[in-house]
Design a protein around this motif. Structure first.
Motif, PDB file in Angstrom:
ATOM      1  N   LYS A   1      -9.104  12.090  21.044  1.00 44.38           N
ATOM      2  CA  LYS A   1      -9.626  10.789  20.609  1.00 44.38           C
ATOM      3  C   LYS A   1     -11.136  10.705  20.828  1.00 44.38           C
ATOM      4  O   LYS A   1     -11.875  10.134  20.015  1.00 44.38           O
ATOM      5  N   GLN A   2     -11.631  11.304  21.918  1.00 45.28           N
ATOM      6  CA  GLN A   2     -13.066  11.344  22.162  1.00 45.28           C
ATOM      7  C   GLN A   2     -13.779  12.182  21.098  1.00 45.28           C
ATOM      8  O   GLN A   2     -14.878  11.840  20.652  1.00 45.28           O
TER       9      GLN A   2
ATOM     10  N   ALA B   1     -17.024  10.232  14.426  1.00 44.26           N
ATOM     11  CA  ALA B   1     -17.313   8.939  13.803  1.00 44.26           C
ATOM     12  C   ALA B   1     -18.738   8.499  14.107  1.00 44.26           C
ATOM     13  O   ALA B   1     -19.423   7.934  13.253  1.00 44.26           O
ATOM     14  N   GLN B   2     -19.196   8.756  15.322  1.00 45.40           N
ATOM     15  CA  GLN B   2     -20.573   8.411  15.680  1.00 45.40           C
ATOM     16  C   GLN B   2     -21.567   9.246  14.876  1.00 45.40           C
ATOM     17  O   GLN B   2     -22.604   8.734  14.421  1.00 45.40           O
ATOM     18  N   ALA B   3     -21.267  10.529  14.686  1.00 44.80           N
ATOM     19  CA  ALA B   3     -22.147  11.388  13.892  1.00 44.80           C
ATOM     20  C   ALA B   3     -22.247  10.878  12.453  1.00 44.80           C
ATOM     21  O   ALA B   3     -23.329  10.880  11.853  1.00 44.80           O
ATOM     22  N   GLU B   4     -21.125  10.432  11.897  1.00 46.07           N
ATOM     23  CA  GLU B   4     -21.123   9.897  10.538  1.00 46.07           C
ATOM     24  C   GLU B   4     -21.924   8.596  10.482  1.00 46.07           C
ATOM     25  O   GLU B   4     -22.676   8.361   9.530  1.00 46.07           O
TER      26      GLU B   4
ATOM     27  N   GLU C   1     -18.944   0.989  12.325  1.00 50.59           N
ATOM     28  CA  GLU C   1     -19.068   0.482  13.690  1.00 50.59           C
ATOM     29  C   GLU C   1     -17.774  -0.194  14.140  1.00 50.59           C
ATOM     30  O   GLU C   1     -17.392  -0.112  15.313  1.00 50.59           O
ATOM     31  N   GLN C   2     -17.090  -0.861  13.213  1.00 53.12           N
ATOM     32  CA  GLN C   2     -15.794  -1.448  13.550  1.00 53.12           C
ATOM     33  C   GLN C   2     -14.787  -0.351  13.879  1.00 53.12           C
ATOM     34  O   GLN C   2     -13.975  -0.479  14.805  1.00 53.12           O
TER      35      GLN C   2
END
Length: 373
Positions: free
Chosen positions: A40-41, A47-50, A192-193
């Protein structure tokens, strides 16, 4: 910038940045992990990179919008200058047209006398030709000036039309850039959501794993305590009635925290260097309580809390460790600080620091109980 394009997509909210550090970084005090948490991390990291890529693209679109806006303003300034030139040219044209009309009217009105006098007043045929040529040149000059002014005015008008066309194109391009930037901003908000939902999942998984490990540590501590009770009855202490333990001295935690980073010194009992029992003796001495010098003696002092009663621990309690979990071989002591952690002076080459009590119980199994003063 135009109000239609905000910079919210570029600003990572402070709150989101902190959340991601908590989710992606290695937790303090050996916070638990497992394959599900790590997966999950990793998903959160992707997701943060995207989201970062989207932010970069938004910056490109905003700069594109800015460049178009700048060009549009330059075009509009050129239009303002061109219209000023056109106004001057129009006035010039009117002036020269009026001048030519006046001269033609004068010639028509006075042509019967004035012009005839000019021509008949010659003294020779050559003079007559010269004067006739001069009058012709004057008329041609006026007409040429009018023609040149008309041409200049027509050129300015053509430039104005060209600039107006360019302005319309740039307005359309800017609107397109604005719409693309807004679309990226919307995508960033969705991302971000998504990140927030991943954060919640990771936190839940970590909490569940922490609870599982706390439960296992408590079970292990209880088992060790039972073994100690069987094997070391003569050497172990009787646990105090929980109702008689009192509130203890949580204020010593703040005092002990002042010495984080102080080096371990064998036999040390001052801020220049501490060993484990020296730290506890010094800290308690700051509130007027005198403790014995060694960890074994400190274990036998105060009100005893059994090893299987981690639930009774309060900040400020001394926690003790014995070789192989043997209460008759206590060799180390620390100060409980809460949340399953304790502060201590661990060993030669180390410094005063905070460690996980539950992790030590699970990994080494040498916890033998606590004392409250």
């Amino acid at each position: 910038m135009h109000n239609g394009v905000s910079t919210s997509g570029l600003r990572t909210s402070t709150a989101l940045a902190l959340v991601l550090v908590l989710v992606l970084a290695t937790p303090a005090f050996g916070a638990p992990t497992n394959a599900e948490i790590e997966a999950k991390q990793a998903e959160a990291a992707a997701a943060q990179a995207e989201r970062d890529r989207m932010a970069d693209e938004l910056e490109v679109r905003i700069e594109e919008y800015n460049a178009i806006s700048e060009a549009l303003e330059q075009t509009r300034e050129q239009i303002r200058e061109t219209r000023a030139e056109l106004e001057v040219a129009s006035k010039e044209l009117v002036k020269y047209q009026d001048q030519l009309a006046d001269r033609a009217a004068n010639i028509y009105r006075d042509g019967g006398t004035g012009m005839l006098e000019v021509l008949l007043g010659t003294t020779s045929f050559a003079d007559f030709i010269t004067r006739l040529d001069l009058l012709s040149r004057i008329n041609r000059s006026d007409a040429q000036i009018v023609a040149e002014v008309k041409e200049a005015k027509a050129q300015v008008e053509a430039l104005e039309r060209s600039l107006e066309t360019r302005e319309a194109e740039q307005v359309a391009l800017r609107a397109d850039a604005e719409n693309r930037a807004k679309a990226i901003e919307a995508d960033i908000r969705k991302q971000e959501q998504y990140l927030a939902s991943l954060d919640a999942e990771v936190r839940q998984l970590i909490a569940e794993e922490e609870e599982r490990q706390r439960r296992l540590a408590a079970e292990r501590a209880a088992e060790l305590a039972r073994q100690a009770a069987l094997n070391n009855t003569a050497n172990d202490r009787a646990a105090a009635d929980p109702g008689t333990l009192g509130a203890g001295h949580p204020e010593v935690v703040a005092i002990a925290m002042q010495y984080l980073g102080v080096p371990y010194v064998w036999g040390g009992s001052s801020p220049s260097g501490f060993d484990c029992s020296g730290l506890c003796k010094y800290v308690y001495g700051q509130i007027g309580i005198s403790l014995p010098r060694t960890s074994a003696s400190q274990y036998k002092s105060g009100k005893h809390i059994a090893a299987d009663r981690l639930d009774l621990l309060l900040p400020g309690d001394l926690v003790f460790f014995g070789t192989d979990g043997d209460a008759s071989r206590v060799h180390h002591v620390g100060i409980y600080v809460g949340n399953g952690n304790f502060i201590h002076a661990p060993q030669t080459g180390d410094v005063v620091k905070v460690s996980s009590l539950t992790e030590r119980i699970a990994s080494r199994g040498d916890y033998v109980g606590a004392s409250r003063f």
